[in-house]
Design a protein around this motif. Structure first.
Motif, short mmCIF file in Angstrom:
data_model
loop_
_atom_site.label_atom_id
_atom_site.label_comp_id
_atom_site.label_asym_id
_atom_site.label_seq_id
_atom_site.Cartn_x
_atom_site.Cartn_y
_atom_site.Cartn_z
N THR A 1 10.93 4.11 -0.67
CA THR A 1 9.80 3.23 -0.40
C THR A 1 10.19 1.80 -0.75
O THR A 1 10.47 1.52 -1.91
CB THR A 1 8.57 3.63 -1.24
OG1 THR A 1 8.30 5.01 -0.99
CG2 THR A 1 7.37 2.80 -0.88
N LEU B 1 0.83 -1.20 0.00
CA LEU B 1 0.00 0.00 0.00
C LEU B 1 0.87 1.26 0.00
O LEU B 1 0.59 2.21 -0.73
CB LEU B 1 -0.93 -0.01 1.22
CG LEU B 1 -1.87 1.17 1.38
CD1 LEU B 1 -2.87 1.20 0.23
CD2 LEU B 1 -2.58 1.11 2.71
N ASP B 2 1.92 1.25 0.79
CA ASP B 2 2.84 2.39 0.83
C ASP B 2 3.50 2.61 -0.52
O ASP B 2 3.61 3.75 -0.99
CB ASP B 2 3.89 2.16 1.91
CG ASP B 2 4.80 3.34 2.09
OD1 ASP B 2 4.32 4.49 2.03
OD2 ASP B 2 6.01 3.12 2.31
N SER B 3 3.92 1.54 -1.16
CA SER B 3 4.54 1.66 -2.48
C SER B 3 3.56 2.19 -3.51
O SER B 3 3.91 3.03 -4.35
CB SER B 3 5.07 0.30 -2.94
OG SER B 3 6.06 -0.15 -2.07
N THR B 4 2.33 1.73 -3.45
CA THR B 4 1.31 2.18 -4.40
C THR B 4 1.00 3.66 -4.22
O THR B 4 0.92 4.41 -5.20
CB THR B 4 0.03 1.34 -4.23
OG1 THR B 4 0.35 -0.03 -4.43
CG2 THR B 4 -1.04 1.75 -5.22
N VAL B 5 0.83 4.07 -2.97
CA VAL B 5 0.53 5.48 -2.71
C VAL B 5 1.68 6.37 -3.17
O VAL B 5 1.46 7.42 -3.78
CB VAL B 5 0.23 5.69 -1.21
CG1 VAL B 5 0.22 7.15 -0.83
CG2 VAL B 5 -1.09 5.04 -0.84
N THR B 6 2.91 5.96 -2.89
CA THR B 6 4.06 6.76 -3.31
C THR B 6 4.16 6.83 -4.83
O THR B 6 4.48 7.89 -5.39
CB THR B 6 5.35 6.17 -2.72
OG1 THR B 6 5.20 6.08 -1.31
CG2 THR B 6 6.55 7.02 -3.03
N SER B 7 3.89 5.74 -5.51
CA SER B 7 3.97 5.74 -6.98
C SER B 7 2.89 6.63 -7.59
O SER B 7 3.14 7.34 -8.57
CB SER B 7 3.81 4.32 -7.51
OG SER B 7 4.88 3.53 -7.09
N ILE B 8 1.70 6.59 -7.03
CA ILE B 8 0.61 7.39 -7.58
C ILE B 8 0.82 8.87 -7.27
O ILE B 8 0.57 9.73 -8.10
CB ILE B 8 -0.74 6.89 -7.03
CG1 ILE B 8 -1.05 5.50 -7.62
CG2 ILE B 8 -1.87 7.86 -7.36
CD1 ILE B 8 -2.24 4.83 -7.01
N ALA B 9 1.28 9.16 -6.06
CA ALA B 9 1.43 10.56 -5.64
C ALA B 9 2.77 11.17 -6.08
O ALA B 9 2.99 12.36 -5.85
CB ALA B 9 1.30 10.66 -4.13
#
Length: 71
Positions: free
Chosen positions: A68, A38-46
């Protein structure tokens, strides 16, 4: 000459008692893995928004990806 084989007085503990913490441990490991993804996904999107707000270049997005941990 024969030797008699003797059995132990008490039976060994059941297998279920030796694996008492396996399901809670699995739950903790899976929860940690999900949080990491989830942390990796949020960082990639943001990433692009963070780059624009901070005024950085493409190297900023690379640093965000490195900071991340990937699963």
């Amino acid at each position: 000459m024969t030797d008699a084989l003797t059995l132990p007085a008490t039976p060994p503990p059941a297998a279920s008692t030796s694996y008492r913490w396996r399901w809670p441990a699995l739950a903790v490991i899976l929860t940690g893995s999900v949080m990491e993804m989830l942390d990796s996904t949020v960082t990639s999107i943001a990433g692009p928004t963070i780059r624009a707000d901070l005024g950085g270049g493409t190297s900023l997005i690379q640093w965000l990806g490195v900071a991340t941990p990937w699963p």
